[in-house]
Motif scaffolding. Structure first.
Motif, PDB file in Angstrom:
ATOM      1  N   TRP A  82       0.826  -1.190   0.000  1.00  0.00           N
ATOM      2  CA  TRP A  82       0.000   0.000   0.000  1.00  0.00           C
ATOM      3  C   TRP A  82       0.872   1.256   0.000  1.00  0.00           C
ATOM      4  N   GLY A  90      -5.291   6.544  -4.246  1.00  0.00           N
ATOM      5  CA  GLY A  90      -6.304   7.543  -3.940  1.00  0.00           C
ATOM      6  C   GLY A  90      -6.702   7.596  -2.478  1.00  0.00           C
ATOM      7  N   VAL A  91      -7.697   8.411  -2.199  1.00  0.00           N
ATOM      8  CA  VAL A  91      -8.111   8.704  -0.828  1.00  0.00           C
ATOM      9  C   VAL A  91      -8.865   7.544  -0.188  1.00  0.00           C
ATOM     10  N   SER A  92      -9.678   6.835  -0.948  1.00  0.00           N
ATOM     11  CA  SER A  92     -10.479   5.758  -0.352  1.00  0.00           C
ATOM     12  C   SER A  92      -9.590   4.649   0.210  1.00  0.00           C
ATOM     13  N   VAL A  93      -8.516   4.347  -0.489  1.00  0.00           N
ATOM     14  CA  VAL A  93      -7.601   3.316   0.015  1.00  0.00           C
ATOM     15  C   VAL A  93      -6.828   3.835   1.218  1.00  0.00           C
ATOM     16  N   ILE A  95      -8.091   5.801   3.490  1.00  0.00           N
ATOM     17  CA  ILE A  95      -9.031   5.658   4.607  1.00  0.00           C
ATOM     18  C   ILE A  95      -9.110   4.198   5.053  1.00  0.00           C
ATOM     19  N   GLU A  96      -9.115   3.266   4.103  1.00  0.00           N
ATOM     20  CA  GLU A  96      -9.135   1.847   4.460  1.00  0.00           C
ATOM     21  C   GLU A  96      -7.874   1.451   5.233  1.00  0.00           C
TER      22      GLU A  96
END
Length: 120
Positions: A82, A90-93, A95-96
């Motif tokens: 990661w 991006g942002v969603s990953v 946050i995950e």
């Protein structure tokens, strides 16, 4: 239209890599000498005569330290890819990954509160 012919190399590798260990165990079982006796049943201590019983109980603390180490080692294995592709994902990953790290932090705080990280 099925394109299964593209996976021929994969299936050949899978079959060969499954047959080799099975064949190795079978050949060693057939060729190995069978000897039973007191020497075979004794514990091995680097060529020194064994002292005491081979079945010793270890304190649970050793296992707890090992478990905590494995958890954080696996965390590193999951976070490294990661981190290498952070700019592409991006942002969603992000946050995950942040949720993943927060769950691990909560777990380490729980282990700390329960005394799993105390050596004495």
């Amino acid at each position: 239209m099925f394109l299964l012919y593209e996976y021929d190399i994969f299936w050949a590798f899978l079959i060969i890599s499954s047959i080799i260990p099975i064949l190795a165990f079978f050949i060693s079982g057939v060729l190995a000498p069978i000897s039973k006796g007191p020497e075979k049943l004794s514990s091995y201590e680097s060529g020194i005569e064994p002292m005491g019983d081979a079945w010793l109980q270890f304190r649970i603390r050793y296992y707890m330290f090992a478990l905590v180490f494995v958890v954080f080692d696996v965390e590193t294995v999951f976070l490294y890819p990661w981190a290498m592709s952070f700019d592409v994902l991006g942002v969603s990953v992000f946050i995950e990954a942040l949720i993943f790290v927060l769950i691990l932090i909560v777990g380490s705080v729980y282990a700390w509160r329960k005394g799993a990280l105390e050596w004495s």
